[in-house]
Design an enzyme around this catalytic site. Structure first.
Site, PDB file in Angstrom:
ATOM      1  CB  CYS A   1      48.070 -14.414  -2.344  1.00 47.45           C
ATOM      2  SG  CYS A   1      46.451 -13.676  -2.604  1.00 47.45           S
TER       3      CYS A   1
ATOM      4  NE  ARG B   1      51.683 -20.720  -2.261  1.00 48.36           N
ATOM      5  CZ  ARG B   1      51.223 -20.750  -1.027  1.00 48.36           C
ATOM      6  NH1 ARG B   1      50.376 -19.847  -0.613  1.00 48.36           N
ATOM      7  NH2 ARG B   1      51.614 -21.685  -0.200  1.00 48.36           N
TER       8      ARG B   1
ATOM      9  CD1 TRP C   1      42.362 -17.478  -6.890  1.00 48.92           C
ATOM     10  CD2 TRP C   1      41.568 -17.012  -4.850  1.00 48.92           C
ATOM     11  NE1 TRP C   1      41.085 -17.993  -6.800  1.00 48.92           N
ATOM     12  CE2 TRP C   1      40.570 -17.720  -5.562  1.00 48.92           C
ATOM     13  CE3 TRP C   1      41.281 -16.609  -3.550  1.00 48.92           C
ATOM     14  CZ2 TRP C   1      39.332 -18.038  -5.016  1.00 48.92           C
ATOM     15  CZ3 TRP C   1      40.040 -16.928  -3.000  1.00 48.92           C
ATOM     16  CH2 TRP C   1      39.083 -17.642  -3.733  1.00 48.92           C
TER      17      TRP C   1
ATOM     18  CG  ASN D   1      48.628 -16.295   1.356  1.00 48.44           C
ATOM     19  OD1 ASN D   1      47.457 -16.335   1.002  1.00 48.44           O
ATOM     20  ND2 ASN D   1      49.313 -17.365   1.697  1.00 48.44           N
ATOM     21  N   GLY D   2      46.243 -14.109   2.728  1.00 49.88           N
ATOM     22  CA  GLY D   2      45.350 -14.394   3.847  1.00 49.88           C
ATOM     23  C   GLY D   2      44.171 -13.430   3.823  1.00 49.88           C
TER      24      GLY D   2
ATOM     25  CD  GLU E   1      38.402 -35.618  -9.089  1.00 51.69           C
ATOM     26  OE1 GLU E   1      37.860 -34.911  -8.219  1.00 51.69           O
ATOM     27  OE2 GLU E   1      39.478 -35.319  -9.627  1.00 51.69           O
TER      28      GLU E   1
ATOM     29  CE  LYS F   1      39.990 -32.304 -11.587  1.00 56.55           C
ATOM     30  NZ  LYS F   1      40.292 -32.900 -10.298  1.00 56.55           N
TER      31      LYS F   1
ATOM     32  CD  GLU G   1      39.071 -28.429 -10.725  1.00 53.20           C
ATOM     33  OE1 GLU G   1      39.511 -29.549 -10.573  1.00 53.20           O
ATOM     34  OE2 GLU G   1      39.388 -27.482  -9.965  1.00 53.20           O
TER      35      GLU G   1
ATOM     36  CG  HIS H   1      15.309 -39.889  -3.923  1.00 52.06           C
ATOM     37  ND1 HIS H   1      14.152 -40.413  -3.401  1.00 52.06           N
ATOM     38  CD2 HIS H   1      16.155 -40.929  -4.127  1.00 52.06           C
ATOM     39  CE1 HIS H   1      14.303 -41.723  -3.260  1.00 52.06           C
ATOM     40  NE2 HIS H   1      15.506 -42.060  -3.695  1.00 52.06           N
TER      41      HIS H   1
ATOM     42  CE  LYS I   1      48.023 -28.624  -8.033  1.00 50.35           C
ATOM     43  NZ  LYS I   1      46.912 -29.479  -8.490  1.00 50.35           N
TER      44      LYS I   1
END
Ligand code: M6R
Length: 604
Positions: free
Chosen positions: A2, A27, A74, A98-99, A476, A480, A483, A499, A599
């Site tokens: 946010c 954000r 967000w 935000n939080g 990675e 990528k 996402e 395995h 982000k």
């Protein structure tokens, strides 16, 4: 997550708040909203989705005033709909947050006479403060009392519908900065939000709260004592948001910037003749272990670095995911160096891990792209990435800059610890100097990878395999692809597949094998055989020698430039970045702002 912006002054604020929000869209972009004070009470406009939707809403129903707060969300608590969009109002109070307020359920129960109109944790803040105002407290007293009731993380901007134009701000666990203007004051989640408004910033410290008015500001600590905080002057240009230039997406632009950005990173650590002062801030002879902590892509940079530091410098490395680190009561030694790796420098879990180590008396370093970030300010040693602003939510150039910095530091460690002789050091630094060229050459595979991506796009699942330092590159690559294309993808160490995960291999399942022709190549080829025998469609990312040796087994081969073992992870990374990008564009997804992501992840 946010983003928050606030302005209190004498000129109209709405357009400038929207400009600030656009800079904070990285954000979160689930919903956006703005509230203003304009002499006839608090007014707000909110919209679901991106800031563009809020702009449309404001065009239909304009609001403006001389004080305002704005928010891009967000979603954590409550669906991303218009009702849950900030600012939230209760009585005379409007709040952006935000939080996460962890005790919001308890507070709701305590305030059981009140009507809650959203599913958010945030709304309780407005109700608690409104109750305090009703009990006869001044706005300042009510704000201070409200903060004492909150548990969790917050950066707050609050306005009260009374005779004064004021914004109340507070920080605990989530970053918040005050900007100083001429007859105006500003509030923002970061320097980027305030880039067009002010270059004189004050970063609030943990527990600080503040009152902003056109006349100036007051800051108080968590004990309500007035405090002075340093003013940081942001250099002109440091916050310039880049545009897409000739590219269709920021991500593609950022992928193509990498020959330049890896060089910019390298220059920070390696001069023409020697390692730089910045690199030498770390004395690798004083420690016997590195503890690298990060999240997501940054953690994969740490995983690659583990191979480098251990193989080149003989220095033990632990890599931990930040969200797990502090909760498992890690055994820490004072002879370790804790290294937080983070593009934003604000990731909540990584920051918390850094603070945990500081508290335990472990020396700390932060390798970050944003040098004004909380991590850079709080770590003992701040190390720059110099990748420039990364706008695409999927990290690309920041990752290769993290790798470049860590590779260079691994060579410095080898030199300081005399793990290899001067000749060996010279050979490695020579390779580092050729990195930019190698990355340029790797980018020329883009058209071939685009063709391969057409074939990959219809897949529902994909696997990425690698061995050695190529394993984190496989992780990675899978991250990528997930996402931005929303294809389910998993990265595995090639030897681990048998395995269990090999049970998922069936006819035509795509398996992307990252295997430059190194000493582990033949072993990886055996694993390729194992999946090929079960019908997998193999896409091999390799180099010329690898293509000659095993190209015939693959459905398609991407030939990346040949490098020594040292730099292969950097070069192979370019391939998997391009694969994710082209697959996503083939599917028509929102490459730069993929669904559900933000982000900068500033909540736990
Ligand atoms: O800002 P940070 O580097 O601390 O962010 C860490 C992760 O959130 C980030 O790398 C994330 O995984 C990216 N979306 C990956 O593309």
């Amino acid at each position: 997550m946010c983003g928050i912006v606030g302005i209190v002054g004498t000129e109209k604020v709405t357009d400038r708040l929207i400009d600030g929000l656009k800079r904070l869209e990285y954000r979160g972009y689930d919903s956006a909203g703005v509230a203003v004070l304009n002499g006839s009470g608090l007014k707000r406009a909110r919209a679901k989705g991106k800031i563009a939707s809020l702009v449309d809403a404001l065009e239909k129903d304009p609001i403006d005033g001389h004080a305002g707060i704005a928010h891009t969300r967000w979603a954590t608590h409550g669906k991303p709909n218009i009702n849950n969009a900030h600012p939230h109002f209760a009585g005379k109070v409007g709040v952006v947050h935000n939080g996460i307020i962890e005790n919001y359920q308890d507070i709701r129960r305590e305030l059981n006479g009140r009507n809650f109109s959203t599913d958010t944790d945030t709304e309780v803040i407005a109700h608690v403060m409104d109750e305090a105002l009703k009990s006869g407290l001044t706005s300042k007293e009510a704000f201070s009392q409200t903060l004492k009731k909150l548990r969790g993380a917050y950066a707050l901007g609050i306005m009260v519908d009374d005779e004064k134009d004021e914004i109340f701000a507070a920080r605990a666990g989530s970053p918040l900065a005050i900007g100083i203007g001429n007859g105006e004051m500003y509030l923002g989640s970061d320097a980027l939000a305030l880039a067009q408004l002010s270059r004189e910033l004050i970063y609030l410290e943990e527990g600080d709260w503040a009152v902003l008015s056109p006349a100036g500001y007051e800051i108080f600590d968590e004990n309500d004592q007035p405090v002075k905080r340093d003013v940081t002057v942001i250099q002109a240009g440091a916050m310039s948001a880049s545009d897409k230039g000739e590219y269709e997406h920021y991500m593609l632009k950022e992928i193509h910037e990498q020959p330049i950005t890896v060089n910019a990173t390298l220059k920070a650590y390696l001069g023409a003749d020697d390692f730089t002062e910045t690199a030498r801030k770390i004395d690798f002879t004083a420690i016997d272990r590195l503890v690298i902590i990060a999240c997501g892509t940054a953690s994969y940079a740490g995983e690659v670095a583990k191979y480098w530091f251990e193989q080149i410098a003989g220095l033990a490395v632990d890599v931990d995911i930040a969200s797990e680190f502090r909760y498992r009561q890690p055994v820490l030694s004072k002879n370790s160096l804790f290294v937080a790796v983070s593009q934003s420098g604000e990731t909540a879990d990584t920051l918390a891990a850094l603070r945990y180590c500081k508290q335990a008396g472990i020396p700390t370093a932060a390798l970050v792209n944003v040098m004004t970030s909380t991590m850079a300010r709080e770590a003992d040693i701040a190390l720059p990435l110099n990748a420039g602003p990364e706008i695409g939510v999927a990290s690309t150039k920041a990752f290769t800059s993290q790798l470049t910095a860590l590779a260079t530091l691994a060579v410095l460690a080898a030199s300081q610890r005399a793990a290899i002789d001067e000749d060996g050091i010279a050979k490695l630094t020579e390779q580092l100097s050729s990195l930019s060229n190698l990355v340029s050459k790797a980018l020329t595979t883009s058209a071939d990878i685009a063709k391969l991506a057409e074939a990959l796009a219809p897949a529902k699942h994909a696997f990425f395999l690698g061995r050695g330092a190529m394993t984190p590159v496989a992780f990675e690559g899978a991250l990528k692809l997930k996402e931005i294309s929303y294809i389910h993808a998993e990265g595995y160490a090639a030897g681990e597949l048998k395995h269990g995960p090999i049970a998922l291999i069936e006819q035509d399942v795509p398996v992307i094998v990252i295997a430059p022709h190194d000493e582990l190549f033949e072993k990886t080829v055996s694993n390729m055989q194992e999946v090929a025998a079960r019908g997998a469609r193999i896409y091999l990312f390799t180099d010329e020698d690898g293509a000659k040796a095993a190209g015939h087994m693959a459905h398609s081969v991407i030939v990346l430039p040949k490098t020594g073992k040292f730099l292969a992870p950097l070069v192979q990374t370019i391939g998997v970045q391009l694969l994710a990008y082209h697959t996503a564009t083939a599917l028509g997804t929102d490459v730069d702002q993929p669904r559900n992501l933000a982000k900068s992840v500033t909540v736990e």
